[in-house]
Write an enzyme that holds these catalytic residues in place. Structure first.
Site, short mmCIF file in Angstrom:
data_model
loop_
_atom_site.label_atom_id
_atom_site.label_comp_id
_atom_site.label_asym_id
_atom_site.label_seq_id
_atom_site.Cartn_x
_atom_site.Cartn_y
_atom_site.Cartn_z
N GLU A 295 0.77 -1.27 0.16
CA GLU A 295 -0.08 -0.01 0.10
C GLU A 295 1.00 1.16 -0.03
OE1 GLU A 295 -4.20 -0.46 1.85
OE2 GLU A 295 -3.08 0.95 3.14
N GLU A 298 2.26 1.94 -3.38
CA GLU A 298 1.20 2.25 -4.06
C GLU A 298 0.83 3.65 -3.84
OE1 GLU A 298 -2.41 0.19 -3.17
OE2 GLU A 298 -3.48 0.76 -4.88
N CYS A 315 -7.95 -2.48 4.28
CA CYS A 315 -7.69 -3.33 5.28
C CYS A 315 -8.99 -3.99 5.89
CB CYS A 315 -6.84 -3.04 6.32
SG CYS A 315 -5.17 -2.31 5.53
N SER A 335 -7.19 1.32 -2.17
CA SER A 335 -6.05 0.79 -2.43
C SER A 335 -6.34 -0.54 -2.89
CB SER A 335 -5.14 0.62 -1.21
OG SER A 335 -4.07 -0.38 -1.32
N LYS A 374 -14.52 -10.26 8.38
CA LYS A 374 -13.36 -11.23 7.65
C LYS A 374 -13.99 -12.57 7.39
CE LYS A 374 -10.01 -8.42 8.32
NZ LYS A 374 -9.10 -8.09 7.08
N GLU A 377 -15.23 -11.93 4.30
CA GLU A 377 -14.15 -11.14 3.13
C GLU A 377 -13.58 -12.56 2.55
OE1 GLU A 377 -10.37 -9.81 4.79
OE2 GLU A 377 -9.94 -8.63 3.15
N GLU A 382 -13.27 -13.49 -6.52
CA GLU A 382 -12.51 -14.73 -7.08
C GLU A 382 -10.76 -14.46 -6.55
OE1 GLU A 382 -14.18 -12.82 -9.10
OE2 GLU A 382 -12.73 -11.58 -10.30
N CYS A 526 -9.71 -2.00 14.99
CA CYS A 526 -10.06 -3.21 15.16
C CYS A 526 -10.11 -3.73 16.81
CB CYS A 526 -8.87 -4.27 14.41
SG CYS A 526 -8.99 -3.77 12.84
#
Lengths: 604, 159, 595, 131
Positions: A295, A298, A315, A335, A374, A377, A382, A526
């Site tokens: 990231e 990036e 994230c 991102s 999660k 996620e 794919e 989190c």
């Protein structure tokens, strides 16, 4: 400005509190505990259960009484009634206790009371208040209306039978998270908390953040328990079972074993996971460091070469889901770096598998997360199967891991500290702070500073401007003359403001006011995740946050690019290049794409 | 049976646009939706949610809170039996039961042929005529269970 | 050809049974004898609503009113009144009392009703603003805008002693004063026309019959509290009232009696309609405001009170229709005038929707302090079908049931509260001995359970439990312990519920338990419903002395519960009986009865 | 209509009051007033209204004004009709169905006879007129 103080009398004691304090909190200041059930300090007092009623004493209207104080006939709800100067309050008398008890008995008469099988047994607020009141039998006939549980999402289960209609879930979903998946549907005794138009949760705007489940006082909303899948994998001799733990887990799991929130139990968790039978124990903090590499480069690329800005961190899967539904005009801003969880799983089934000569189809990756989203996620598209099979097999929340450890008879508090396994186990302080709001930003800034300036370390490694509980934090970071405008938001409800600011800039055709934005869906980041031990309040969140920063401070390495295992990964496996730097392997394994999704995904 | 999807009429759209800026418009808009379609179709609720920029969950929270709003189309003839106190005392619930029995439907349900639906309503304010039933705005007063057959026939004959 | 005089003889049930018919005959005979047959028409009328004093005779056009007229009095009335034009004093209603009443409240002695709220209903055309204006309409607005300060208006309303007619009777002037004292800025005036009590329709009739009075009152209130915007929250089930209000608002706008700079005074006020959508709880102030804001009508805790923090967080006064209808009259005639009507604590009049087992059901308005007996027997014409008065219910689902021993209680807020009921919005339901009090309590609980918003546990669950216990009792499965639970739940609901609906929902249970415990015990212990209303408790019995053994009942019985041999007394097997009542209807010998 | 000033309103009230009193006192016109509240309409007041209009036109009467009003509270006897005929006492009829409506026109307005069994009393005095 100085807060105006008022004095009132509670149970005959004079109490001084700031103006605007509720009777409930004023009583707390006087060391009196008024029982509550629907009240949660995160939320607007809902005033729905009727347990916290107290009596006010008022001057008698009868002239013969000469202004004597007499009990007012109507009781007040302590949670939502403001204490006023000169008030006289009685919080407990035999009549009030009886009324509370009757109300509690009424609630229990409509509750399944199957505590033995309930996921919230032991952390249930109804169970604990029933115990406090010593309810031994319920005088009223039991009537529980049965509804089919909604198990449509991989993340959470709605089980209306146990719902006490406190409304916390809807309040969280609407006010804290701005998602509007849950609402009071129907009226009176027929009210259920569910999505609109009769759709199941997975067709609703739900972002799976799980804050509803973390705020539910009972077992009416809970994480989809997948421990059985993990037990099965562990029993399967064919499988190599790998596990990773997320940053925020290490400062909260201890709560399930009677430790203080924030107690840092990383080494004990590694030990426990090995005792459970996992073959290798990895740390998501490692891939957090990888995330910074991906990231970070990036960002630098976009910032220096003129790509789409602001860059938005990716994230948090709940945030991702929210963006895809409510702000699809920002997909290009996201991102493309995957979340640390997905990076680690992809690397486990490729890098680690290759280096250890293990067939990746025989690998089972479990990740321990503070998060219910999660669970969603891992199969969201794919790209989550970069290795050919689903990269992460099962996600367990902190709460589920606690149950597995207990079921395995592991004396957690007595465990020795162990270390994580090689290749994907080492982490820096920058990786660990991913668990708190501002952490991803801070970790990125530490590394970006070095990469941009070529210096070994920023003047101060702590970027205090991005820390703290303020809903939106903004700052301009001076990287040796280069000004980077950043914003950090946590708790979904705070995000729309930033999004709208950028939209306004776009409309006005000006350079966006922020270059880099970090978003975490849960309050505090989190550490306050929807999969963390229930009953979190800001006090608990503060302790968990402190635990994370302690972990950072005691780390010898505090910048992601210094992580030796990360350096090894790039050198030995990823051709020395991040995705942004044109690394094909890195791009394939560590990056993904985002798509617009309908807010409601009606099947019919 | 696949249901025909309703489309928003230009009149309704204009009404919603007109009310858009007024605070607290939702209930007034839903009244107009129901007036237009006889109920609140899901697709119209979604459209309304978009125009007003109000979450669909809130719209359904409101619809399901208020008795007046319906999510299913009523029968061609909607039999509303008053259950105000005066009507109750004079046998209003017997009238409801008789309608339910003869039409073979429960409360708030519509007959298979879509002709009739039965609804219990709060005081209609014609207590002098208790017990009372209103069918598509026509008042039938001083009813007894014996009158039900005739009333149903009267509407069936109209087709 | 026209008659010179008309003799109206009351043909109401009570008067007829008191000899009204013979009086008519006597008049016809005496008029014939006096040769007045073609000059005086004798007419039998509908009930004139003073049945206690029947038979009643009224002579028109003079309007002389004779009470307790017997056939033998007729000769004198014809000779004195109709021939010589002299009133027969001894037959007039107690002249002493009449004088007193006239002095106190200007009530013509023979009429119990006194119409302030309903002053224009049934007189003006509600769709013509000119009709309203001609009857002193918008005169109060003139006075307020040009002769009074907002403080003076509030003072006048305070002085009048007017109390909110919606329920608890909070002084209207106080409410206004609170809102007036709030800092300047946007404030709102709301008219609560979400009349939801089952069996009450006072507000609907007022709005349908005299919509301008409400617009005028709201404008006055707006001026007094400093609001420029008003909302009328009205039930969507009242289409006619809505239509007439819309017409009225339009007309008032056209004439500049609403809108900007009313009558050039500089004061601006506008009114919008907002429809309810079928939620009784929205009669509760905070829930009503939620509904106007477009939300689920869930009540909010008070304080803060709406007068401080109401609609969209701004100071808001909410008055109901009946309260507001009094305002223009109070302004026009003065607080002192209003203050003389009513009792020490409760001023003015009360409109009731008088329904149930009463002969003349209808909308009535009486001065506060009138007794239930006067309302039910004098105005209402007594109980239908010669039945016995058993109880009256006021206050709808929030109210209580009043037994016969309190028939002479003068109606005001305090005295009704003392006997366990409330004034409520004005439903007054009369019950006779064929009504079962447990069943009535059940009816109201069923209503509140259905209408509970569900937010708060005591109301949502407590109401359901109360209803279940009542069902159990009326089904014949009750136990004495159930009474204890009814009391415990009622107490908790009353104390721990958030809003008025929950706090009062148990009142019908509490009051019936208080006054009719014997009937509850009959249901529980003897499995008997004396009113014969609770079908599961009905027992059909065959009197062997009357049974001729015709076998008709046995053949009709759909459950084959009746057995017996021909010409021998039959018997009913209670375990098989489905209480359909066919046997009783079939028996030609009156041998079968139920109880 | 244009917006009123205070003076306009007072003038309008004066004119209208006079007009209304003329109707009441000078007995020039016959007036038939039908109670058209919800309960009245529910009990058939619209049919009554139509029947009155028809009967009046059948009789060729041109001096009769029919108008509506709200509920006067006599719900037990709806529909109600008030009849004002010069030289006769003003009376209120209850339970006026179509047949009675015809009677009202034929017997009362034309024949100057009151109709048996249907007369009700106005429930109270008029506080607006009272001093």
């Amino acid at each position: 400005m100085e807060t105006e103080m008022i004095t009132l009398e509670i149970n005959g004691k004079t109490v001084e509190v700031p103006k605007g304090t509720s009777i409930l909190n004023a009583a707390k200041a006087a060391h009196i505990k008024i029982p509550t059930l629907c009240y949660h300090p995160d939320l607007r007092a809902g005033a729905s259960c009727g347990i916290c009623v107290v009596r006010q004493l008022v001057p008698s209207r009868n002239p013969a009484d000469n202004g004597r104080l007499v009990p007012s006939p109507k009781l007040l709800r302590a949670c939502c009634t403001e204490a006023t100067a000169g008030m006289h309050i009685v919080t407990h008398d035999p009549d009030i206790v009886q009324v509370r008890k009757t109300v509690l008995e009424l609630i229990l008469a409509n509750h399944p009371s199957d505590c033995l099988q309930c996921p919230r047994s032991g952390s249930c607020e109804l169970q604990s208040i029933a115990a406090d009141f010593g309810i031994r039998e319920i005088p009223f006939p039991k009537e529980v209306v049965h509804h089919e549980p909604d198990k449509s999402t991989p993340s959470i289960v709605l089980y209306p039978d146990k719902c006490i209609k406190c409304g916390r879930c809807a309040e969280v979903c609407q006010e804290m998270q701005n998602v509007w998946a849950l609402e009071f549907i129907g009226r009176g005794e027929k009210t259920v908390m569910q999505p609109a138009a009769g759709v199941p949760l997975n067709e609703s705007p739900c972002i799976k953040c799980g804050q509803c489940s973390a705020h539910c006082p009972v077992g009416a909303i809970y994480e989809n328990d997948e421990t059985a899948k993990v037990w099965a994998a562990l029993r399967d001799p064919e499988k190599t079972c790998l596990v990773q733990i997320a940053p925020a887990v290490r400062v909260a799991l201890g709560e399930a074993f009677g430790l203080e929130p924030g107690a840092l139990t990383t080494g004990k968790i590694y030990a426990a996971l090995r005792m459970l039978g996992f073959d290798k124990v990895f740390d998501t903090n490692f891939s957090a460091d990888v995330t910074i590499m991906e990231e970070g480069t990036e960002f630098i690329k976009r910032f220096t070469e003129g790509g789409t800005l602001p860059l938005l961190t990716s994230c948090c899967p709940a945030w991702t889901d929210w963006m895809e539904k409510y702000a699809p005009d920002f997909t290009e801003n996201f991102s493309s770096a995957k979340s640390p969880q997905q990076m680690l799983s992809a690397l486990a089934k490729s890098y680690w598998a290759d280096k250890n000569g293990v067939d990746h189809t025989k690998i089972h990756v479990t990740s321990i997360m503070p998060c219910t989203a999660k669970k969603y996620e891992i199969s969201r598209d794919e790209n989550m199967s970069a290795t050919g099979t689903q990269d992460t097999d099962v996600v367990l929340t902190t709460r589920e891991l606690a149950r597995m450890i207990k079921a395995a008879g592991i004396d957690f508090n007595d465990l020795p500290e162990e270390k994580a396994d090689d290749l994907l186990g080492a982490y820096t302080g920058a990786g660990t702070i991913f668990g708190v709001t501002g952490g991803v930003m801070e970790a990125a800034l530490r590394t970006a500073y070095c990469l941009i300036t070529g210096e070994a370390q920023p003047p101060s490694i702590d970027f205090k401007e991005v820390r703290g509980m303020e809903g939106v934090k903004t700052a301009t970071i001076d990287i040796k003359g280069t000004k980077v405008n950043i914003a950090v938001a946590h708790q979904m409800g705070n995000v729309e403001k930033i999004i709208n600011e950028i939209r306004e800039d776009r409309k006005n055709g000006v350079k966006p006011r922020y270059d880099f934005i970090e978003v975490m869906a849960c309050r505090g980041g989190c550490i306050g995740g929807g999969g963390q031990p229930c009953l979190a309040t800001d006090a608990v969140r503060a302790k968990r946050t402190a635990g994370i920063y302690t972990d950072d401070e005691k780390s010898t390495l505090r910048m992601s690019h210094l992580n030796p295992q990360v350096q090894a990964l790039y050198k030995d496996y990823l051709d020395g290049k991040t995705g942004a730097q044109g690394g094909e392997k890195a791009h394939h394994l560590l990056h993904t794409k985002y798509h617009k999704r309908d807010v409601y995904q009606f099947k019919a | 049976m696949s249901k025909k999807l309703e489309t928003m009429t230009p009149e309704l759209r204009a009404f919603i646009e007109e009310w858009k800026a007024k605070p607290g418009n939702l209930i007034m808009v839903l009244h107009r939706v129901q007036q237009t379609y006889g109920y609140i179709p899901r697709e119209i609720a979604i459209e309304t949610s978009k125009i007003l920029d109000v979450p669909l969950a809130k719209i359904y929270g409101v619809i399901t809170f208020y008795n007046f709003f319906r999510l299913q189309k009523a029968g061609k003839y909607n039999v509303q039996v008053c259950l105000g106190t005066a009507c109750y005392l004079r046998g209003g619930d017997d009238i409801i039961k008789e309608f339910e029995r003869q039409l073979g439907v429960g409360l708030n349900a519509t007959t298979d042929d879509g002709m009739f639906s039965v609804e219990a309503v709060r005081c209609l304010g014609c207590c002098g005529l208790a017990p009372v039933a209103v069918i598509n705005g026509e008042v039938h007063g001083k009813l007894s269970s014996k009158d039900v057959t005739g009333i149903i026939k009267q509407y069936r004959d109209r087709g | 050809m026209a008659y010179e005089s008309y003799v109206l003889v009351c043909g109401g049930t009570a008067c007829c049974s008191g000899g009204g018919t013979t009086v008519v005959e006597a008049f016809k005979k005496e008029l014939e004898a006096a040769g007045l047959k073609d000059k005086v028409q004798v007419v039998v009328t509908g009930c004139l609503g003073f049945c206690e004093q029947g038979p009643i005779v009224k002579i028109l056009p003079q309007g002389t009113f004779y009470v307790q007229v017997k056939a033998e009095d007729v000769k004198e009335i014809v000779a004195e009144h109709l021939v010589k034009g002299r009133v027969v004093q001894r037959l007039c209603y107690d002249p002493e009392q009449a004088k007193k009443l006239v002095a106190e409240a200007n009530i013509p002695f023979y009429q119990k009703q006194y119409r302030i709220v309903l002053r224009n209903c049934g007189i003006i055309d509600p769709e013509k603003i000119e009709d309203y204006i001609a009857r002193d309409g918008y005169k109060a607005i003139e006075k307020v805008l040009f002769e009074m300060t907002p403080e003076q208006v509030v003072e006048e309303i305070l002085k009048s002693g007017l109390r909110g007619r919606g329920g608890a009777g909070f002084p209207t002037g106080m409410k206004w004063k609170f809102a007036q004292q709030q800092p300047k800025g946007q404030k709102y005036m709301v008219c609560n026309a979400d009349e939801g009590d089952p069996g009450a329709y006072m507000d609907r009739s007022t709005l349908e019959g005299d919509p301008h009075s409400i617009l005028e009152a709201m404008t006055i209130a707006g001026y007094a509290i400093g609001a420029s915007k008003g909302f009328i929250y009205i039930r969507a089930e009242y289409p006619l009232a809505i239509e007439r209000l819309q017409i009225a608002i339009k007309q008032a706008h056209e004439l500049g009696l609403l809108g900007d700079d009313i009558l050039g005074s500089g004061f601006s006020f506008d009114i919008e309609l907002r429809f309810g959508a079928g939620a009784f709880v929205c009669g509760e102030e905070t829930a009503l405001l939620q509904s106007i804001e477009g939300n689920r009508g869930m009540p909010k805790p008070r304080p803060p009170f709406p007068a401080v923090k109401g609609l969209w967080g701004r100071p808001t006064v909410i008055n109901n229709v009946e309260t507001l209808a009094n305002i223009p009259v109070i302004i026009n005639k003065g607080a002192d005038w209003f203050n003389k009507i009513g009792t020490a604590t409760t001023k003015g009049t009360k409109v009731f929707a008088l329904t149930g087992k009463v002969n003349n059901s209808g909308l009535i308005e009486v001065p506060m302090g009138t007794t239930l007996r006067e309302i039910i027997f004098d105005i209402g014409g007594g109980i239908r079908g010669g039945h016995q008065f058993k109880a009256a219910q006021t206050g709808g689902p929030s109210g209580g049931i009043i037994p016969p021993q309190f028939l002479d209680t003068p109606i005001d807020y305090e005295s009704l509260a003392k006997i366990g009921s409330i004034m409520g919005s004005g439903g007054l339901i009369v019950m006779d001995e064929t009504d079962c009090v447990v069943d009535i309590a059940k009816f109201y609980l069923d209503f509140t359970v259905d209408e509970s918003c569900g937010k708060c546990a005591p109301c949502r669950i407590g109401g359901r439990k109360l209803l279940n216990y009542l069902n159990k009792i009326t089904d014949g499965r009750g136990t004495e312990d159930d009474i204890k639970q009814l009391e415990a739940i009622s107490d908790a609901m009353c104390k721990a519920s958030l809003c008025g609906l929950g706090q009062t929902a148990s009142n019908p249970v509490k009051s019936t338990l208080k006054y009719f415990m014997d009937e509850y015990m009959e249901h529980i212990k003897d499995k008997k419903c004396r009113a014969g209303k609770c079908s599961k408790l009905i027992q059909y019995k065959i009197d062997p002395a009357k049974c001729k053994g015709c076998t008709m009942c046995a053949r009709k019985c759909p459950a084959a519960a009746i057995s017996g041999t021909v010409k021998q007394p039959h018997a009913i097997d209670q375990t098989k009986c489905i209480k359909c009542g066919q046997c009783e209807q079939t028996c030609k010998f009156g041998a079968i009865s139920h109880g | 209509m244009a917006k009123l000033t205070l003076e306009d309103l007072r003038r309008l009230r004066g004119e209208k009051q006079k007009a209304m009193e003329m109707r009441d006192a000078s007995n020039k016109d016959v007036q038939v007033i039908v109670g058209m509240g919800t309960c009245g309409i529910a009990a058939g007041a619209k049919d009554t209204f139509t029947a009155l209009v028809n009967a009046i036109s059948d009789k060729g009467l041109t001096n009769v004004l029919i108008r509506q009003t709200g509920c006067m509270g006599l719900c037990h006897s709806e529909p109600t009709v008030e009849v004002v005929v010069p030289g006769m006492p003003t009376v209120i009829y209850g339970n006026v169905d179509a047949a009675t409506a015809k009677d009202v026109v034929e017997k009362h307005i034309v024949g100057h006879q009151l109709i048996d069994d249907k007369i009700l009393d106005r429930p109270s005095i008029d506080i607006v007129k009272e001093a």
